[in-house]
Design an enzyme around this catalytic site. Sequence first.
Site, PDB file in Angstrom:
ATOM      1  N   ASN A   1       1.111  -1.855  -0.187  1.00  8.42           N
ATOM      2  CA  ASN A   1       0.161   0.018   0.005  1.00  8.42           C
ATOM      3  C   ASN A   1       0.655   1.299   0.022  1.00  8.42           C
ATOM      4  O   ASN A   1       1.814   1.119  -0.203  1.00  8.42           O
ATOM      5  CB  ASN A   1      -1.122  -0.339   1.048  1.00  8.42           C
ATOM      6  CG  ASN A   1      -0.015  -0.228   2.447  1.00  8.42           C
ATOM      7  OD1 ASN A   1      -0.179   0.990   2.901  1.00  8.42           O
ATOM      8  ND2 ASN A   1      -0.834  -1.226   3.263  1.00  8.42           N
TER       9      ASN A   1
ATOM     10  N   ASP B   1      -4.555  -6.018   5.273  1.00  7.24           N
ATOM     11  CA  ASP B   1      -5.255  -6.789   5.501  1.00  7.24           C
ATOM     12  C   ASP B   1      -5.449  -8.154   5.153  1.00  7.24           C
ATOM     13  O   ASP B   1      -5.962  -9.431   5.074  1.00  7.24           O
ATOM     14  CB  ASP B   1      -7.205  -6.549   4.880  1.00  7.24           C
ATOM     15  CG  ASP B   1      -6.588  -5.183   5.792  1.00  7.24           C
ATOM     16  OD1 ASP B   1      -6.456  -4.959   7.086  1.00  7.24           O
ATOM     17  OD2 ASP B   1      -7.587  -4.105   5.801  1.00  7.24           O
TER      18      ASP B   1
ATOM     19  N   PHE C   1      -4.420   3.461  14.812  1.00  9.56           N
ATOM     20  CA  PHE C   1      -4.993   4.037  14.083  1.00  9.56           C
ATOM     21  C   PHE C   1      -5.966   3.287  12.497  1.00  9.56           C
ATOM     22  O   PHE C   1      -6.186   2.776  12.867  1.00  9.56           O
ATOM     23  CB  PHE C   1      -3.687   4.020  12.820  1.00  9.56           C
ATOM     24  CG  PHE C   1      -2.434   5.456  13.354  1.00  9.56           C
ATOM     25  CD1 PHE C   1      -1.784   4.895  14.213  1.00  9.56           C
ATOM     26  CD2 PHE C   1      -2.030   6.294  13.245  1.00  9.56           C
ATOM     27  CE1 PHE C   1      -1.285   6.544  15.516  1.00  9.56           C
ATOM     28  CE2 PHE C   1      -1.317   7.611  13.725  1.00  9.56           C
ATOM     29  CZ  PHE C   1      -1.047   7.593  14.683  1.00  9.56           C
TER      30      PHE C   1
ATOM     31  N   LYS D   1     -14.845   2.089  14.262  1.00  7.78           N
ATOM     32  CA  LYS D   1     -14.098   1.109  14.617  1.00  7.78           C
ATOM     33  C   LYS D   1     -13.495   1.271  16.189  1.00  7.78           C
ATOM     34  O   LYS D   1     -13.124   0.107  16.411  1.00  7.78           O
ATOM     35  CB  LYS D   1     -12.549   1.781  14.258  1.00  7.78           C
ATOM     36  CG  LYS D   1     -11.325   1.077  13.558  1.00  7.78           C
ATOM     37  CD  LYS D   1     -10.842   1.464  12.166  1.00  7.78           C
ATOM     38  CE  LYS D   1     -11.421   0.922  11.139  1.00  7.78           C
ATOM     39  NZ  LYS D   1     -11.207   1.499   9.554  1.00  7.78           N
TER      40      LYS D   1
HETATM   41  N1  CTP Z   1      -3.954  -3.253  12.121  1.00  9.43           N
HETATM   42  C1  CTP Z   1      -3.664  -4.640  12.746  1.00  9.43           C
HETATM   43  N2  CTP Z   1      -3.058  -5.529  11.940  1.00  9.43           N
HETATM   44  C2  CTP Z   1      -3.354  -5.844  10.267  1.00  9.43           C
HETATM   45  C3  CTP Z   1      -4.648  -4.699   9.804  1.00  9.43           C
HETATM   46  C4  CTP Z   1      -4.677  -3.380  10.814  1.00  9.43           C
HETATM   47  O1  CTP Z   1      -2.878  -4.977  13.515  1.00  9.43           O
HETATM   48  N3  CTP Z   1      -4.202  -7.008   9.957  1.00  9.43           N
HETATM   49  C5  CTP Z   1      -4.026  -2.066  12.811  1.00  9.43           C
HETATM   50  C6  CTP Z   1      -3.912  -0.774  12.212  1.00  9.43           C
HETATM   51  O2  CTP Z   1      -2.092  -1.132  12.202  1.00  9.43           O
HETATM   52  C7  CTP Z   1      -4.196  -0.002  12.884  1.00  9.43           C
HETATM   53  C8  CTP Z   1      -5.600  -0.298  13.477  1.00  9.43           C
HETATM   54  O3  CTP Z   1      -5.489  -1.966  12.617  1.00  9.43           O
HETATM   55  O4  CTP Z   1      -4.071   0.635  13.554  1.00  9.43           O
HETATM   56  C9  CTP Z   1      -6.569  -0.126  12.158  1.00  9.43           C
HETATM   57  O5  CTP Z   1      -6.490  -0.172  10.682  1.00  9.43           O
HETATM   58  P1  CTP Z   1      -7.189   0.121   9.404  1.00  9.43           P
HETATM   59  O6  CTP Z   1      -6.772  -0.659   8.529  1.00  9.43           O
HETATM   60  O7  CTP Z   1      -8.088   1.319   9.388  1.00  9.43           O
HETATM   61  O8  CTP Z   1      -8.459  -0.939   9.749  1.00  9.43           O
HETATM   62  P2  CTP Z   1      -8.638  -1.844  10.265  1.00  9.43           P
HETATM   63  O9  CTP Z   1      -8.785  -2.519  11.072  1.00  9.43           O
HETATM   64  O10 CTP Z   1      -7.847  -3.489   8.528  1.00  9.43           O
HETATM   65  O11 CTP Z   1     -10.406  -2.307   8.406  1.00  9.43           O
HETATM   66  P3  CTP Z   1     -11.044  -1.541   7.649  1.00  9.43           P
HETATM   67  O12 CTP Z   1      -9.297  -1.715   6.315  1.00  9.43           O
HETATM   68  O13 CTP Z   1     -11.484  -2.540   7.518  1.00  9.43           O
HETATM   69  O14 CTP Z   1     -11.124  -0.404   7.643  1.00  9.43           O
END
Ligand code: CTP
Length: 413
Positions: free
Chosen positions: A224, A293, A338, A352
């Site tokens: 990303n 993700d 975050f 969230k």
């Molecule tokens: N995060 C994590 N592990 C993952 C994905 C995200 O620890 N596999 C953490 C990120 O470091 C951040 C938080 O979760 O602190 C939120 O990440 P974000 O990508 O905004 O949201 P997600 O929870 O992944 O949900 P979505 O992508 O569906 O918005």
Amino acid sequence: MLSDNKKIASGVPSYFPLEGRTIILGVSGGIAAYKAAGYARELGRLGARIIPVMTRNAENFITPLTFAALTGEKVHTRTFDMEDAHEIPHISLAREADLMLFMPATANIIAKAAAGIADDLLSTLYLAYSGPAVFCPAMNPVMYQHFATRNNLDILRKRGHMVADAEQGDTACGERGPGRLASWEHIRETVIRSLTLQNLQGMKVLVTAGPTRERVDPVRFVSNRSSGRMGYAVAAEAWRRGACVTLVTGPCSISPPKGVRTILVESAADMARAVQSEAETADIVIMAAAVADYTPESVQETKIKKSSEQLVLVLKRTHDILAGLLQNRRQGQVIVGFCAETGNLKERALEKIRKKPVDLLVANDVSEPGSGFDVETNRVLLLDRDHNVQRLPLLAKEEVAVRIVDRVSALLD
Ligand code: CTP
């Protein structure tokens, strides 16, 4: 001091951590004095007023005129200066200063400061002054490693002063070893740390940053646009506050901050392993990384050839590191998450924080101009445990980091 007009050039706020600070720059006699002149100018650009004080030996290497031109200040060289006969310079200068910066610091000025010898303006000024001081040693490697010098630097550290340790390399005297003046980044960070309230002293802070890379085949990956800037700025700010900081970072093109222990990782799985092990002893965990993700279900061992018109990549969910940390959270551990969104920021951030009940959630809309990926600024919302929302204006990422660390420090009170 910089004017407000200078602070906001072309609408982009910059960050001046030394704004309004007065630094006495003690220059002693070493060839690194010429580097100190350039660094003095850079400190001025960060907002500090630099008042140079040179020893007699320093004048053999560089002229006072150079420092006067680069700092815009009178250069002080003598204890009794007939031009200012009505003032005793070592008393008036000592009263004005927020910091004394010895750059370069020779073995001689280090020894005099350690022993309290006052036989010229610079050493007298040190005795007449009671605030923070930073020493930047630069000398021949044998002198630097001599027991007397190491012992004197220890005395200064125990007195609460900070030392920007000399670096390895070729020295001007033709020898190789430790003795070169520290880099500009190292000195800048040490100066800022010495002027920052040490309200995270003794705390172990874990920060994640950057993107992760999920391998598809030996030449390709899915990733990303995260640059790592926001996480790196948070790690730097926590170190400036006196914390012991570990940064777990995915691949980024920027250099990790000085003083921070850095663990380089590639994939979400690598990051999960590193975070789980480091979090066991961390007082504060700040998850700024943009963790993938999804990751390819299987990694191809050889390069995928373009044999068909379409290629379907099957991805599987990665482990949610933050969710795992929240489940196994230690008593008193502070966890910051975050949240990167594109639209409906407040609603999605509230969703969230309900799903992942962190102590502080930093949310930004990465589709907004000036926010998010690969820019030096950010506009964020801060949500606390009670779901109160604080909206910050567009700020330099370093300043956003200051606000985040302020909020984290308040949670520890
Ligand atoms: N995060 C994590 N592990 C993952 C994905 C995200 O620890 N596999 C953490 C990120 O470091 C951040 C938080 O979760 O602190 C939120 O990440 P974000 O990508 O905004 O949201 P997600 O929870 O992944 O949900 P979505 O992508 O569906 O918005």
